[in-house]
Design an enzyme around this catalytic site. Structure first.
Site, PDB file in Angstrom:
ATOM      1  N   GLY A   1      95.348 160.117  75.449  1.00 63.28           N
ATOM      2  CA  GLY A   1      95.133 160.151  76.897  1.00 63.28           C
ATOM      3  C   GLY A   1      94.490 161.407  77.457  1.00 63.28           C
TER       4      GLY A   1
ATOM      5  N   ASP B   1      97.608 164.225  80.222  1.00 62.20           N
ATOM      6  CA  ASP B   1      97.111 163.427  81.338  1.00 62.20           C
ATOM      7  C   ASP B   1      98.245 163.069  82.286  1.00 62.20           C
ATOM      8  OD1 ASP B   1      98.170 161.928  79.287  1.00 62.20           O
ATOM      9  OD2 ASP B   1      96.815 160.235  79.551  1.00 62.20           O
TER      10      ASP B   1
ATOM     11  N   ASP C   1     105.572 161.230  82.317  1.00 60.16           N
ATOM     12  CA  ASP C   1     106.344 160.097  82.831  1.00 60.16           C
ATOM     13  C   ASP C   1     107.822 160.395  82.583  1.00 60.16           C
ATOM     14  OD1 ASP C   1     107.364 157.621  83.477  1.00 60.16           O
ATOM     15  OD2 ASP C   1     105.750 156.497  82.560  1.00 60.16           O
TER      16      ASP C   1
ATOM     17  N   LYS D   1     104.715 161.838  87.384  1.00 64.49           N
ATOM     18  CA  LYS D   1     105.370 160.751  88.115  1.00 64.49           C
ATOM     19  C   LYS D   1     106.586 161.275  88.844  1.00 64.49           C
ATOM     20  CE  LYS D   1     103.860 156.435  86.244  1.00 64.49           C
ATOM     21  NZ  LYS D   1     104.191 155.230  85.465  1.00 64.49           N
TER      22      LYS D   1
ATOM     23  N   VAL E   1      99.565 153.162  86.175  1.00 65.02           N
ATOM     24  CA  VAL E   1      98.223 153.645  86.513  1.00 65.02           C
ATOM     25  C   VAL E   1      97.301 153.650  85.295  1.00 65.02           C
ATOM     26  CG1 VAL E   1      98.772 154.994  88.565  1.00 65.02           C
ATOM     27  CG2 VAL E   1      99.078 156.037  86.322  1.00 65.02           C
TER      28      VAL E   1
ATOM     29  N   ASP F   1      95.357 154.299  79.744  1.00 64.09           N
ATOM     30  CA  ASP F   1      94.901 152.973  79.323  1.00 64.09           C
ATOM     31  C   ASP F   1      95.874 151.848  79.674  1.00 64.09           C
ATOM     32  OD1 ASP F   1      96.864 153.817  77.303  1.00 64.09           O
ATOM     33  OD2 ASP F   1      96.233 151.994  76.259  1.00 64.09           O
TER      34      ASP F   1
HETATM   35  C1  PRP Z   1     101.063 158.889  77.419  1.00 64.62           C
HETATM   36  C2  PRP Z   1     100.593 160.235  77.918  1.00 64.62           C
HETATM   37  C3  PRP Z   1     101.661 161.159  77.456  1.00 64.62           C
HETATM   38  C4  PRP Z   1     102.903 160.295  77.440  1.00 64.62           C
HETATM   39  C5  PRP Z   1     103.738 160.589  78.630  1.00 64.62           C
HETATM   40  O1  PRP Z   1     100.657 158.717  76.113  1.00 64.62           O
HETATM   41  O2  PRP Z   1      99.335 160.583  77.407  1.00 64.62           O
HETATM   42  O3  PRP Z   1     101.397 161.703  76.181  1.00 64.62           O
HETATM   43  O4  PRP Z   1     102.476 158.935  77.496  1.00 64.62           O
HETATM   44  O5  PRP Z   1     104.873 159.756  78.671  1.00 64.62           O
HETATM   45  P1  PRP Z   1     106.335 160.326  78.642  1.00 64.62           P
HETATM   46  O6  PRP Z   1     106.401 161.457  79.624  1.00 64.62           O
HETATM   47  O7  PRP Z   1     107.161 159.137  79.076  1.00 64.62           O
HETATM   48  O8  PRP Z   1     106.671 160.754  77.246  1.00 64.62           O
HETATM   49  P2  PRP Z   1     100.790 157.309  75.358  1.00 64.62           P
HETATM   50  O9  PRP Z   1     102.077 157.280  74.566  1.00 64.62           O
HETATM   51  O10 PRP Z   1     100.575 156.178  76.323  1.00 64.62           O
HETATM   52  O11 PRP Z   1      99.610 157.377  74.286  1.00 64.62           O
HETATM   53  P3  PRP Z   1      98.041 157.547  74.549  1.00 64.62           P
HETATM   54  O12 PRP Z   1      97.829 158.896  75.179  1.00 64.62           O
HETATM   55  O13 PRP Z   1      97.464 157.461  73.184  1.00 64.62           O
HETATM   56  O14 PRP Z   1      97.611 156.413  75.458  1.00 64.62           O
END
Ligand code: PRP
Length: 175
Positions: free
Chosen positions: A41, A97, A100, A128, A150, A156
């Site tokens: 991300g 990015d 959460d 968030k 989002v 994604d």
């Molecule tokens: C997303 C984002 C963070 C993580 C945040 O990555 O890039 O690394 O989730 O979430 P959290 O605070 O609940 O741990 P994702 O796991 O979707 O993988 P990606 O970046 O490869 O899409």
């Protein structure tokens, strides 16, 4: 899928990254800064933020994955790709990015701190709101957003939409 509404526009992101880049350039002036992007991300935020930093800086990447929904709350994260660089005595800035649950970042901070960097800080484009998480200091914050799904600017849905130049709420209606 279609975009329901734009939450953070391309222009707003550009302005914010300009500010964040200026602050980073000021704070790390004279230090050997290593920016660590968390794949996948963060690749867009990292690339755009980097172009607003005007001090010497190196880059490295980590790729992580949670072990799946069932174990998400355990905070156990699998490292798919580790750093190429040693970070002992380096000033490390993690770029994300979105934050959460905070579990990914919490794990990363614990994992990297053991390697004894000179400093370890975080820059995140999106945070968030209204989520209970262990306290993590975000040194460079972008935007606080509500608890909605989002996409865009690195985020994604089923692997798609990372290239949208803005952050948007996704509509689940067909068409
Ligand atoms: C997303 C984002 C963070 C993580 C945040 O990555 O890039 O690394 O989730 O979430 P959290 O605070 O609940 O741990 P994702 O796991 O979707 O993988 P990606 O970046 O490869 O899409």
């Amino acid at each position: 899928m279609k975009v329901d509404r734009v939450l953070v526009s391309a222009e707003e992101i550009r302005e914010k990254l300009t500010e964040m880049g200026a602050a980073i350039s000021r704070d790390y002036n004279g230090k050997n800064l290593l920016i660590v992007g968390v794949l996948k991300g963060a690749f867009i935020v990292m690339a755009d933020l980097a172009r607003h930093i005007d001090i010497p800086v190196e880059f490295d990447f980590m790729a992580v994955s949670s072990y799946g929904a069932a174990t998400k709350t355990s905070g156990v994260v699998r490292i798919l790709k580790d750093l190429d660089e040693e970070i002992a005595d380096r000033h490390v800035l993690i770029v994300e990015d979105i934050i959460d649950s905070g579990l990914t970042l919490h794990y990363l901070m614990r994992n990297l701190r053991v390697r004894q960097p000179a400093s370890l800080s975080v820059a995140a484009l999106l945070i968030k709101d209204g989520i209970e998480r262990s306290p993590i200091e975000i040194k460079y914050e972008g935007f606080h957003i509500p608890q909605e799904f989002v996409i865009g600017y690195g985020l994604d849905y089923e692997g798609l939409y990372r290239n949208l130049p803005y952050v948007a709420v996704m509509s689940h209606e067909d068409g």
